[in-house]
Design a protein around this motif. Structure first.
Motif, short mmCIF file in Angstrom:
data_model
loop_
_atom_site.label_atom_id
_atom_site.label_comp_id
_atom_site.label_asym_id
_atom_site.label_seq_id
_atom_site.Cartn_x
_atom_site.Cartn_y
_atom_site.Cartn_z
N ASP A 418 0.81 -1.22 0.00
CA ASP A 418 0.00 0.00 0.00
C ASP A 418 0.85 1.27 0.00
OD1 ASP A 418 0.98 -0.47 2.50
OD2 ASP A 418 -0.89 -0.11 3.57
N ALA A 419 2.13 1.17 0.38
CA ALA A 419 3.01 2.35 0.39
C ALA A 419 4.03 2.32 -0.74
CB ALA A 419 3.72 2.44 1.73
N LEU A 420 3.93 1.34 -1.64
CA LEU A 420 4.97 1.15 -2.65
C LEU A 420 5.06 2.33 -3.62
CD1 LEU A 420 7.09 -0.57 -4.08
CD2 LEU A 420 5.24 -1.75 -5.27
N THR A 421 3.94 2.75 -4.17
CA THR A 421 3.96 3.80 -5.20
C THR A 421 4.51 5.11 -4.65
OG1 THR A 421 2.10 2.79 -6.38
CG2 THR A 421 2.53 5.13 -6.79
N ALA A 422 3.99 5.54 -3.51
CA ALA A 422 4.45 6.81 -2.94
C ALA A 422 5.93 6.74 -2.57
CB ALA A 422 3.61 7.15 -1.70
N ALA A 423 6.37 5.62 -1.99
CA ALA A 423 7.78 5.49 -1.60
C ALA A 423 8.69 5.46 -2.82
CB ALA A 423 7.97 4.22 -0.77
N LEU A 424 8.24 4.82 -3.90
CA LEU A 424 9.08 4.73 -5.10
C LEU A 424 9.25 6.09 -5.77
CD1 LEU A 424 10.62 2.92 -7.06
CD2 LEU A 424 8.46 2.49 -8.26
N VAL A 425 8.18 6.85 -5.88
CA VAL A 425 8.27 8.19 -6.48
C VAL A 425 9.12 9.11 -5.61
CG1 VAL A 425 6.95 10.20 -7.22
CG2 VAL A 425 6.08 7.92 -7.69
N SER A 426 8.99 8.99 -4.29
CA SER A 426 9.82 9.80 -3.39
C SER A 426 11.29 9.46 -3.55
CB SER A 426 9.38 9.58 -1.94
OG SER A 426 8.06 10.03 -1.74
N ARG A 427 11.61 8.17 -3.71
CA ARG A 427 13.01 7.78 -3.91
C ARG A 427 13.53 8.31 -5.25
NH1 ARG A 427 16.41 3.86 -1.78
NH2 ARG A 427 15.11 4.16 0.08
N TYR A 428 12.70 8.32 -6.27
CA TYR A 428 13.10 8.87 -7.57
C TYR A 428 13.42 10.37 -7.45
CZ TYR A 428 12.34 10.97 -12.18
OH TYR A 428 12.46 11.72 -13.32
N ILE A 429 12.57 11.09 -6.73
CA ILE A 429 12.82 12.53 -6.53
C ILE A 429 14.12 12.74 -5.78
CG2 ILE A 429 11.94 14.61 -5.40
CD1 ILE A 429 9.12 13.58 -5.93
N ASP A 430 14.38 11.91 -4.78
CA ASP A 430 15.62 12.02 -4.01
C ASP A 430 16.84 11.73 -4.89
OD1 ASP A 430 17.09 12.18 -1.40
OD2 ASP A 430 17.53 10.08 -1.90
N ILE A 431 16.74 10.74 -5.77
CA ILE A 431 17.85 10.41 -6.66
C ILE A 431 18.14 11.57 -7.61
CG2 ILE A 431 18.51 8.92 -8.60
CD1 ILE A 431 17.06 6.63 -7.16
N LYS A 432 17.11 12.19 -8.14
CA LYS A 432 17.32 13.32 -9.05
C LYS A 432 17.90 14.52 -8.31
CE LYS A 432 14.64 14.59 -12.34
NZ LYS A 432 15.46 14.39 -13.53
N SER A 433 17.40 14.78 -7.11
CA SER A 433 17.88 15.95 -6.37
C SER A 433 19.33 15.80 -5.95
CB SER A 433 17.00 16.20 -5.14
OG SER A 433 17.11 15.12 -4.23
N ARG A 434 19.78 14.57 -5.75
CA ARG A 434 21.17 14.33 -5.34
C ARG A 434 22.09 14.06 -6.53
NH1 ARG A 434 20.51 9.52 -1.28
NH2 ARG A 434 22.80 9.61 -1.35
N GLU A 435 21.54 14.10 -7.74
CA GLU A 435 22.32 13.89 -8.97
C GLU A 435 23.12 12.59 -8.91
OE1 GLU A 435 22.51 15.46 -11.78
OE2 GLU A 435 21.28 17.19 -11.36
N LEU A 436 22.42 11.50 -8.57
CA LEU A 436 23.10 10.21 -8.45
C LEU A 436 23.24 9.50 -9.79
CD1 LEU A 436 21.50 8.83 -5.17
CD2 LEU A 436 23.70 9.98 -5.45
#
Length: 437
Positions: A418-436
């Motif tokens: 039930d938390a998969l979609t929100a957690a995955l999009v949040s991790r994607y935003i974090d990856i982009k913001s940190r330029e990984l």
């Protein structure tokens, strides 16, 4: 039509009475003819007074499509051409696997009612084209001597698609606002950051963002602002092996992964990245090259609808090696897969370690909430304790595998469905913001 329990009971009682009278009295033919004839007459009158299948009209209304894991309304309109509707009525539906609907209790009808509107929720738990084959209705005759069974052939089809409700209701776009609408502008330093604009340097800004050459020309301190780099390449890798066919609640792990992958595909399109799709099980399956914008989402959605899980064990070596050979530039690989224990995860770990030499890998695992309930049983019994120990060992081995992956530089996301979609999009935003990437 079939005899009811009441009619069977009357026939058995009358048969026993007939045997006794024949043994006790010599001339009882007239009495028996009257008794059996009376029962036959009552049965015929009962049938004449009961609504037949020909006098009933049925209409079924339902949507042509729906989302996997949700329910759609199913409406049934029943009317009598003459007379009134029988009461109570029992309705059953013949459905394809993956559809579930029906009325568990008989439905009462008020006296004198000649039309009835019924509605139920039809749950959708498998993707693809599903059919409603037949509706059967059972009701008792006027004197309860017979059970009337009426059948209607429906042949209605509904298309069950992956759940994209988080996209339609704006949830994904709301999560992506910091990247797409400037609510929180990404001021990133380091190689690979994209230039955004120049602005006057003010107190409180990082001195490292000062553009000294332009400051010398303008005779005032000028700062460079950068933002998250776009046009990265994202590949959604879905394992469709037999472990992904395990159901958690109403949906399988594969369906949960598809729903989350589509949400990430939409987020990637909003973030200006190129999104591709790849599926594998015992052999490599479909590969959709990365594309930009909403065209990528539409293509991935059409491909994922036809994706089914395989009964064979997943070959991570063949699947990931094939993908590695098709990618020409550094990408973010989002791998949806599963494992049973640390032994079965060895090949998964080895092959993802190879992928990290060139790409950034995010491993997504779907946690089963039932394990947590087994670890903490409500009743303290020997059987419950044994299950608790086994479940705790499974969870410990699972965490050990995730720890090994993280030590290899692989990002891990282990969350409930039930938390998969929100957690995955949040991790994607974090990856982009940190330029990984």
């Amino acid at each position: 039509m079939r005899p009811s329990r009441l009619l069977v009971t009357l026939v058995l009682l009358l048969t026993g009475l007939t045997v006794l009278l024949v043994l006790a009295i010599e001339d009882v033919a007239a009495v028996l003819i009257v008794a059996w004839g009376g029962l036959a007459m009552v049965a015929m009158v009962d049938l004449l007074l009961t609504q037949s299948r020909r006098n009933l009209d049925l209409e079924v209304a339902m949507p042509e499509s729906g989302f996997n894991g949700l329910s759609v309304p199913l409406r049934v309109s029943l009317s009598a051409n003459r007379g009134r509707l029988p009461s109570p009525i029992d309705i059953r539906l013949a459905l394809d696997d993956g559809l579930s609907a029906g009325w568990d209790e008989p439905i009462g009808v008020e006296d004198g009612t000649d039309a009835l509107q019924l509605e139920t929720a039809m749950a959708l738990s498998e993707r693809g084209e599903k059919q409603l084959h037949r509706l059967s209705m059972r009701y008792a005759s006027r004197f309860k001597l017979f059970e009337i069974i009426a059948d209607w052939v429906l042949d209605r089809t509904i298309s069950v698609m992956p759940n994209i409700m988080p996209i339609l209701n704006g949830t994904i776009q709301t999560q992506m606002l910091p990247l797409i609408d400037g609510t929180k502008d990404m001021r990133l330093r380091g190689e690979g950051s994209e230039f955004h604009q120049l602005r006057d340097f003010v107190a409180g800004m990082d001195p490292r963002c000062i553009d000294w050459k332009r400051s010398a020309r303008l005779h005032s301190l000028t700062a460079r602002e950068t933002r998250a780099e776009r046009n990265h390449q994202i590949i959604l890798c879905l394992d469709s092996g037999h472990l992904m066919g395990e159901r958690i609640g109403q949906l399988s792990k594969l369906d949960q992964a598809i729903n989350a992958a589509l949400a990430l595909s939409w987020a990637g399109a909003l973030g200006g990245d190129l999104v591709g799709f790849y599926s594998f099980n015992s052999r490599p399956q479909t590969f959709v090259p990365p594309r930009a914008g909403r065209a990528a989402f539409a293509h991935i959605q059409a491909t994922s609808v036809a994706l089914v899980h395989d009964t064979a064990e997943t070959n991570h070596t063949l699947g990931l090696s094939n993908l590695n050979g098709q990618l020409k530039r550094r990408s973010l690989l989002v791998v949806f897969s599963d494992f049973v224990d640390s032994v079965t995860a060895e090949l998964l770990i080895e092959n993802m370690a190879v992928m990290t030499r060139k790409h950034l890998v995010l491993y997504v695992a779907i946690r089963d909430p039932a394990l947590q309930d087994i670890v903490h049983p409500g009743d303290i019994t020997l059987d419950a304790i044994a299950r608790s120990v086994s479940a705790r060992q499974i969870m410990q081995e699972r965490q050990q595998v995730l720890d090994r992956l993280q030590r290899l530089g692989i990002l891990c996301l282990d969350t409930a469905p039930d938390a998969l979609t929100a957690a995955l999009v949040s991790r994607y935003i974090d990856i982009k913001s940190r330029e990984l990437i």
